[in-house]
Design a protein around this motif. Structure first.
Motif, short mmCIF file in Angstrom:
data_model
loop_
_atom_site.label_atom_id
_atom_site.label_comp_id
_atom_site.label_asym_id
_atom_site.label_seq_id
_atom_site.Cartn_x
_atom_site.Cartn_y
_atom_site.Cartn_z
N MET A 57 0.87 -1.14 0.06
CA MET A 57 0.17 0.32 0.21
C MET A 57 0.87 1.14 -0.19
O MET A 57 2.06 1.25 0.46
N GLU A 58 0.37 2.45 -0.38
CA GLU A 58 0.78 3.57 -0.33
C GLU A 58 -0.05 4.74 0.19
O GLU A 58 -1.30 4.52 -0.16
N PHE A 59 0.27 5.48 0.93
CA PHE A 59 -0.70 6.30 1.61
C PHE A 59 -0.11 7.88 1.40
O PHE A 59 0.94 8.13 1.45
N ARG A 60 -1.04 8.78 0.77
CA ARG A 60 -0.83 10.12 0.64
C ARG A 60 -1.73 10.98 1.22
O ARG A 60 -2.89 10.82 1.20
N ALA A 68 -6.80 12.58 1.64
CA ALA A 68 -5.99 11.57 1.70
C ALA A 68 -6.35 10.53 0.72
O ALA A 68 -7.48 10.60 0.66
N ALA A 69 -5.52 9.71 0.35
CA ALA A 69 -5.68 8.55 -0.47
C ALA A 69 -4.80 7.47 -0.24
O ALA A 69 -3.57 7.72 -0.07
N MET A 70 -5.27 6.35 0.00
CA MET A 70 -4.55 4.94 0.17
C MET A 70 -4.90 4.02 -1.02
O MET A 70 -5.94 3.55 -1.12
N LEU A 92 -4.54 14.78 -6.91
CA LEU A 92 -6.16 14.81 -6.05
C LEU A 92 -5.63 15.39 -4.82
O LEU A 92 -6.30 16.25 -4.15
N VAL A 93 -4.73 14.71 -4.03
CA VAL A 93 -4.44 15.09 -2.71
C VAL A 93 -3.71 16.30 -2.59
O VAL A 93 -4.13 17.01 -1.65
N ASP A 94 -2.79 16.62 -3.38
CA ASP A 94 -2.16 17.96 -3.30
C ASP A 94 -3.04 19.04 -3.50
O ASP A 94 -2.95 20.26 -2.99
N ALA A 95 -4.08 18.80 -4.50
CA ALA A 95 -5.03 20.10 -4.91
C ALA A 95 -6.06 20.16 -3.90
O ALA A 95 -6.95 20.86 -4.18
N ARG A 96 -6.36 19.14 -3.28
CA ARG A 96 -7.54 18.84 -2.15
C ARG A 96 -8.63 19.07 -3.00
O ARG A 96 -9.69 19.71 -3.01
N THR A 97 -8.80 18.19 -4.10
CA THR A 97 -9.69 18.18 -5.22
C THR A 97 -10.81 18.18 -4.67
O THR A 97 -11.31 17.18 -3.98
#
Length: 407
Positions: free
Chosen positions: A333-336, A369-371, A385-390
């Protein structure tokens, strides 16, 4: 601000070594001193609970080749303790000597928390933070050994997975109702509990440790606060880490409420020519509008590389979103980003039961956040998507082409 002729970096972990390398890459040709207590040259930590613990390798990922430091004229001093930082005098105090600096970077990292209960000093009650810890612990994860892990966070879960591979009997104890509960919330944490139980791990949850039982300096069991006892041949304490801020505090640098060292957007401390990165840095993050302190590998690496330009007189803010990864059994997994799992809205794309999914956490309709779990095609899109808080409708995260949502 005059260009520095001498930069001292305290801490030979990933943050400090990344900064040293980046300084040379950016053309800094002044004196550069990298000091740390560990005896191994700088290395990355993830392999300690992953590849080394699994037995896939005996070595971590080294930050640089062994010859790098001499080739780049970096004065690397291993096994060296800094006793004090003197901000007004612009010196660091070593054993009987002092070293001057024009700019100073603190990258002192963190140390594993101790569980202060009777028996904590038994020889077979271990913590995992350094390369030697990992190599020693791996040798003891043998068929039929009773391993008790206190703490069901990332380190505890990764070591549990490795120990089961080697045939050890594993019991994980945690006062919370599920592994990784504080980070992932009820639903996603449940995926990890099911994963570990399917591989034979026993969880003792909603209970705490009150004592390590033992004789002749060795633990033989763990007593819990419900009165029960768990047999143990080996205990790993994995209950988080504490930032190593003693030097900063003694030097009079401002600390944050979470115990870290206060740094501004550019990673500068309350002293103008002193910076801090990695586990100790309580960073005034422009993206989140508050201080955050992140104890993950990518944060130390990226902050170390970023701070180099600011040590040379720049003021560029550090804006990267937190990132980390984990491998447990057949789950990767990866979490951002940063989630508040008990108040954010959880949206799942894919299938939790098959452990192939992407989990999103939304706040006021915006992706926080997204995982991604065992799904590897959309990493860059998830980061965007996370960086822009879309802002996006939850249903579209489930069914739509993710790249089309970036706007």
């Amino acid at each position: 601000m005059a260009d520095p002729r001498r930069i001292v970096i305290v801490g030979t972990g990933l943050g400090g070594a990344s900064a040293a390398g980046a300084l040379r890459e950016q053309g800094y040709d002044g004196e550069l001193l990298l000091i740390g207590e560990q005896r191994h040259r700088p290395y990355e930590l993830p392999a300690l609970s992953k590849g080394i613990m699994l037995g896939d390798t005996d070595d971590p990922d080294w930050v640089h080749e062994e010859s790098f430091y001499a080739e780049k004229n970096i004065d690397l001093r291993l096994g060296t303790r800094v006793g004090a930082v003197h901000v007004n005098d612009r010196t660091v105090e070593l054993d009987g000597t002092t070293e001057p600096w024009d700019r100073l970077l603190l990258a002192t990292g963190s140390t594993p928390r101790r569980l202060r209960v009777p028996g904590a000093d038994f020889d077979n009650v271990r913590r995992l933070r350094r390369l030697d810890d990992a190599r020693s612990l791996r040798q003891e994860l043998t068929e039929g050994k009773n391993l008790v892990i206190v703490g069901a966070g990332w380190i505890g879960c990764e070591v549990a997975a490795a120990a089961r591979k080697h045939g050890a009997n594993v019991t994980v104890i945690d006062p919370l109702p599920a592994p990784l509960h504080r980070v992932l919330g009820d639903t996603v944490a449940g995926v990890f509990r099911t994963l570990h139980e399917s591989h034979g791990v026993t969880f003792r949850l909603d209970v705490g440790v009150v004592e390590y039982l033992g004789t002749d300096g060795a633990a033989t069991g763990v007593r819990l606060d419900d009165g029960s006892e768990v047999p143990a041949d080996l205990v790993l304490v994995a209950v988080g880490a504490e930032p190593r801020t003693d030097l900063a505090q003694a030097a009079g640098l401002a600390l944050s409420d979470d115990g870290g060292v206060q740094v501004d957007t550019s990673l500068r401390t309350s002293a103008p020519d002193v910076f801090a990165v990695g586990d100790i840095a309580a960073h005034a993050h422009p993206r989140y509008g508050r201080r955050i302190r992140v104890e993950h590998w990518a944060n130390a690496k990226d902050q170390g590389a970023h701070v180099a330009k600011n040590l040379l007189g720049g003021g560029e803010p550090y804006i990267a979103s937190p990132y980390f990864f984990s491998d447990q059994y057949d789950l990767g997994m990866e979490f951002r980003g940063l989630a508040e799992p008990f108040s954010d809205e959880l949206v799942v794309r894919g299938d939790l039961a098959s452990r192939e999914f992407i989990a999103f956490w939304l706040r006021d309709g915006a992706v926080q956040a997204a995982m991604n779990v065992n799904m590897w095609d959309d990493g860059d899109t998830l980061q965007a998507l996370v960086d822009a808080r879309t802002r996006v409708e939850p249903a579209k995260l489930v069914d739509a082409d993710l790249a089309s949502l970036m706007g």
